[in-house]
Write a protein that holds these residues in place. Structure first.
Motif, PDB file in Angstrom:
ATOM      1  N   THR A 259       4.763   5.567  -5.490  1.00 43.89           N
ATOM      2  CA  THR A 259       4.748   5.614  -7.034  1.00 43.89           C
ATOM      3  C   THR A 259       3.681   6.444  -7.774  1.00 43.89           C
ATOM      4  O   THR A 259       3.960   6.489  -8.815  1.00 43.89           O
ATOM      5  CB  THR A 259       4.986   3.996  -7.622  1.00 43.89           C
ATOM      6  OG1 THR A 259       3.855   3.424  -6.981  1.00 43.89           O
ATOM      7  CG2 THR A 259       6.071   3.220  -6.950  1.00 43.89           C
ATOM      8  N   HIS A 260       2.933   6.883  -7.001  1.00 45.80           N
ATOM      9  CA  HIS A 260       1.841   7.555  -7.619  1.00 45.80           C
ATOM     10  C   HIS A 260       1.883   8.887  -7.141  1.00 45.80           C
ATOM     11  O   HIS A 260       0.638   9.700  -7.141  1.00 45.80           O
ATOM     12  CB  HIS A 260       0.403   6.919  -7.207  1.00 45.80           C
ATOM     13  CG  HIS A 260       0.059   5.668  -8.146  1.00 45.80           C
ATOM     14  ND1 HIS A 260       0.633   4.447  -7.761  1.00 45.80           N
ATOM     15  CD2 HIS A 260      -0.466   5.463  -9.088  1.00 45.80           C
ATOM     16  CE1 HIS A 260       0.381   3.562  -8.651  1.00 45.80           C
ATOM     17  NE2 HIS A 260      -0.374   4.205  -9.708  1.00 45.80           N
ATOM     18  N   GLY A 261       2.865   9.269  -6.597  1.00 44.14           N
ATOM     19  CA  GLY A 261       3.127  10.741  -6.176  1.00 44.14           C
ATOM     20  C   GLY A 261       2.682  11.197  -4.616  1.00 44.14           C
ATOM     21  O   GLY A 261       2.738  12.351  -4.383  1.00 44.14           O
ATOM     22  N   LEU A 262       2.264  10.095  -3.823  1.00 40.48           N
ATOM     23  CA  LEU A 262       1.623  10.376  -2.509  1.00 40.48           C
ATOM     24  C   LEU A 262       2.956  10.228  -1.584  1.00 40.48           C
ATOM     25  O   LEU A 262       2.749   9.202  -0.950  1.00 40.48           O
ATOM     26  CB  LEU A 262       0.390   9.737  -2.374  1.00 40.48           C
ATOM     27  CG  LEU A 262      -0.811   9.794  -3.162  1.00 40.48           C
ATOM     28  CD1 LEU A 262      -1.893   8.889  -2.933  1.00 40.48           C
ATOM     29  CD2 LEU A 262      -1.153  11.348  -3.147  1.00 40.48           C
ATOM     30  N   LYS A 263       4.121  10.907  -1.584  1.00 39.10           N
ATOM     31  CA  LYS A 263       5.216  10.478  -1.104  1.00 39.10           C
ATOM     32  C   LYS A 263       4.986  10.609   0.462  1.00 39.10           C
ATOM     33  O   LYS A 263       5.348   9.849   1.027  1.00 39.10           O
ATOM     34  CB  LYS A 263       6.010  11.641  -1.432  1.00 39.10           C
ATOM     35  CG  LYS A 263       6.555  11.771  -2.863  1.00 39.10           C
ATOM     36  CD  LYS A 263       7.252  10.447  -3.408  1.00 39.10           C
ATOM     37  CE  LYS A 263       7.631  10.627  -4.880  1.00 39.10           C
ATOM     38  NZ  LYS A 263       8.220   9.227  -5.468  1.00 39.10           N
ATOM     39  N   TRP A 264       4.270  11.851   0.944  1.00 42.63           N
ATOM     40  CA  TRP A 264       4.213  11.767   2.365  1.00 42.63           C
ATOM     41  C   TRP A 264       3.302  10.500   2.997  1.00 42.63           C
ATOM     42  O   TRP A 264       3.588   9.881   3.963  1.00 42.63           O
ATOM     43  CB  TRP A 264       3.547  13.390   2.737  1.00 42.63           C
ATOM     44  CG  TRP A 264       3.274  13.152   4.234  1.00 42.63           C
ATOM     45  CD1 TRP A 264       4.048  13.790   5.040  1.00 42.63           C
ATOM     46  CD2 TRP A 264       2.068  13.013   4.913  1.00 42.63           C
ATOM     47  NE1 TRP A 264       3.603  13.695   6.489  1.00 42.63           N
ATOM     48  CE2 TRP A 264       2.350  13.250   6.146  1.00 42.63           C
ATOM     49  CE3 TRP A 264       0.917  12.400   4.651  1.00 42.63           C
ATOM     50  CZ2 TRP A 264       1.526  12.767   7.360  1.00 42.63           C
ATOM     51  CZ3 TRP A 264      -0.015  12.055   5.360  1.00 42.63           C
ATOM     52  CH2 TRP A 264       0.278  12.353   6.857  1.00 42.63           C
ATOM     53  N   LEU A 265       2.191  10.382   2.385  1.00 43.42           N
ATOM     54  CA  LEU A 265       1.241   9.336   2.881  1.00 43.42           C
ATOM     55  C   LEU A 265       1.966   7.993   2.631  1.00 43.42           C
ATOM     56  O   LEU A 265       1.784   7.216   3.697  1.00 43.42           O
ATOM     57  CB  LEU A 265       0.181   9.283   1.811  1.00 43.42           C
ATOM     58  CG  LEU A 265      -0.972   8.324   2.134  1.00 43.42           C
ATOM     59  CD1 LEU A 265      -1.271   8.512   3.571  1.00 43.42           C
ATOM     60  CD2 LEU A 265      -2.189   8.433   1.180  1.00 43.42           C
ATOM     61  N   GLY A 266       2.872   7.791   1.625  1.00 41.35           N
ATOM     62  CA  GLY A 266       3.569   6.648   1.790  1.00 41.35           C
ATOM     63  C   GLY A 266       4.533   6.310   2.864  1.00 41.35           C
ATOM     64  O   GLY A 266       4.788   5.420   3.423  1.00 41.35           O
TER      65      GLY A 266
ATOM     66  N   VAL B   1       0.759  -1.176  -0.018  1.00 43.43           N
ATOM     67  CA  VAL B   1       0.052  -0.023  -0.007  1.00 43.43           C
ATOM     68  C   VAL B   1       0.855   1.312   0.018  1.00 43.43           C
ATOM     69  O   VAL B   1       0.541   2.176  -0.687  1.00 43.43           O
ATOM     70  CB  VAL B   1      -1.057  -0.021   1.222  1.00 43.43           C
ATOM     71  CG1 VAL B   1      -1.762   1.134   1.110  1.00 43.43           C
ATOM     72  CG2 VAL B   1      -1.804  -1.086   1.152  1.00 43.43           C
ATOM     73  N   ALA B   2       2.104   1.212   0.801  1.00 45.84           N
ATOM     74  CA  ALA B   2       2.891   2.269   0.843  1.00 45.84           C
ATOM     75  C   ALA B   2       3.482   2.543  -0.497  1.00 45.84           C
ATOM     76  O   ALA B   2       3.703   3.820  -0.737  1.00 45.84           O
ATOM     77  CB  ALA B   2       3.823   2.406   2.112  1.00 45.84           C
ATOM     78  N   HIS B   3       3.840   1.531  -0.981  1.00 49.97           N
ATOM     79  CA  HIS B   3       4.720   1.671  -2.202  1.00 49.97           C
ATOM     80  C   HIS B   3       3.815   2.134  -3.484  1.00 49.97           C
ATOM     81  O   HIS B   3       4.205   2.928  -4.190  1.00 49.97           O
ATOM     82  CB  HIS B   3       5.379   0.076  -2.534  1.00 49.97           C
ATOM     83  CG  HIS B   3       6.012   0.238  -3.730  1.00 49.97           C
ATOM     84  ND1 HIS B   3       7.299   0.530  -4.174  1.00 49.97           N
ATOM     85  CD2 HIS B   3       5.843  -0.241  -5.287  1.00 49.97           C
ATOM     86  CE1 HIS B   3       7.787   0.662  -5.216  1.00 49.97           C
ATOM     87  NE2 HIS B   3       6.784   0.027  -5.908  1.00 49.97           N
ATOM     88  N   TRP B   4       2.376   1.664  -3.370  1.00 49.90           N
ATOM     89  CA  TRP B   4       1.462   2.144  -4.443  1.00 49.90           C
ATOM     90  C   TRP B   4       1.241   3.857  -4.043  1.00 49.90           C
ATOM     91  O   TRP B   4       1.487   4.464  -5.136  1.00 49.90           O
ATOM     92  CB  TRP B   4       0.274   1.581  -4.370  1.00 49.90           C
ATOM     93  CG  TRP B   4      -0.877   2.225  -5.142  1.00 49.90           C
ATOM     94  CD1 TRP B   4      -0.898   1.342  -6.319  1.00 49.90           C
ATOM     95  CD2 TRP B   4      -1.524   3.342  -5.236  1.00 49.90           C
ATOM     96  NE1 TRP B   4      -2.073   2.090  -7.253  1.00 49.90           N
ATOM     97  CE2 TRP B   4      -2.323   3.286  -6.521  1.00 49.90           C
ATOM     98  CE3 TRP B   4      -1.802   4.171  -4.300  1.00 49.90           C
ATOM     99  CZ2 TRP B   4      -3.285   4.065  -7.005  1.00 49.90           C
ATOM    100  CZ3 TRP B   4      -2.868   4.995  -4.448  1.00 49.90           C
ATOM    101  CH2 TRP B   4      -3.611   5.092  -5.963  1.00 49.90           C
ATOM    102  N   CYS B   5       1.412   4.100  -3.099  1.00 51.59           N
ATOM    103  CA  CYS B   5       1.283   5.548  -2.792  1.00 51.59           C
ATOM    104  C   CYS B   5       2.495   6.508  -3.205  1.00 51.59           C
ATOM    105  O   CYS B   5       2.286   7.255  -3.833  1.00 51.59           O
ATOM    106  CB  CYS B   5       0.952   5.824  -1.307  1.00 51.59           C
ATOM    107  SG  CYS B   5      -0.507   5.319  -0.546  1.00 51.59           S
TER     108      CYS B   5
END
Length: 257
Positions: A46-53, A40-44
């Motif tokens: 790689t999709h530009g959601l760096k902080w959330l990841g 889940v963190a990796h998906w975030c």
């Protein structure tokens, strides 16, 4: 997604004899939780959601004790066994079927952003407890890293790395230098029956010195016999050793098996 989770659960059942049921693995194995949350963190990431990841990976670290950067790439059937205190860096890549034990660091030695700083593990690699793999190099398929080893250079496929800094025990005829057999494909903690190459070298020196001591004793005995037959008196020095005194067995015990 569910097929990958089933694969993750099955690999734990295959490699850990303490795992009794699927329900036990799902509820009591932080290694499984860390892998699932990392996806889940990796998906975030790689999709530009760096902080959330990063935040998701931080929560995973808090609950599992396993720190995996959301930028790291994990293959299928990766098993973090116990793995408390394990750290996986941002540019690390872990291949299919790898097993990582507690206290392992897949770290980087470079401070340059965007560079490949962390290691790449091939398929079916075993990294034993406390090992440190540091640098942006590759560890070949089927390789094994011994406990507490510090690896700072590439490891060939099928080889075993032991010691500080790690020394390479090469594979034999394409087979990893460990106790893996045809009927037992996985070896916990990467246990190897092969000797440390340094201890092999020391044993060779001990054997050589023991042989030389034996030959010198024979020479002095021969000189003593020749001296007894002559008329010029004893030509053997008083401090000459006519008996072997080299304690090869005791030194080999100090080196260890």
């Amino acid at each position: 997604m569910f097929s990958r989770i089933r694969s993750d659960i099955q690999c734990i059942l295959d490699r850990d004899p303490a795992a009794r049921t699927t329900w036990e693995v799902i509820t009591c194995y932080p290694g499984l939780h860390a892998v699932v949350v990392h996806r889940v963190a990796h998906w975030c990431w790689t999709h530009g959601l760096k902080w959330l990841g990063r935040f998701i990976s931080h929560l995973s670290r808090f609950f599992t004790g396993i720190e995996i950067h959301p930028g790291a790439k994990l293959g299928e059937r990766v098993f973090f066994d116990h793995a408390m205190g394990t750290v996986v860096g941002e540019t690390a890549e872990i291949g299919d079927g790898c097993t990582i034990y507690q206290g392992v660091t897949l770290g980087g030695t470079s401070l340059y952003k965007g560079a490949k700083r962390h290691p790449t593990l091939g398929k079916d690699v075993v990294v034993s407890a406390g090992a440190k793999v540091l640098g942006g190099f590759e560890v070949g398929d089927g390789a094994k890293i011994g406990s507490n080893a510090v690896v700072v250079k590439p490891v060939p496929a099928g080889a075993t790395a032991v010691g500080i800094p790690a020394r390479i025990l090469p594979s034999k005829a394409g087979v990893s230098a460990d106790v893996t057999t045809a009927d037992r494909k996985f070896t916990a903690y990467g246990i190897t029956q092969e000797d440390d190459p340094v201890s092999q070298a020391l044993r060779g020196l001990v054997d050589s010195a023991s042989s030389q001591d034996h030959q010198i004793a024979l020479l002095w005995k021969a000189i003593e016999q020749l001296s007894a037959r002559g008329t010029a008196g004893d030509c053997v020095p008083s401090d000459a050793s006519r008996k072997e005194c080299f304690e090869a067995e005791k030194l080999n015990q100090l080196i260890g098996k």
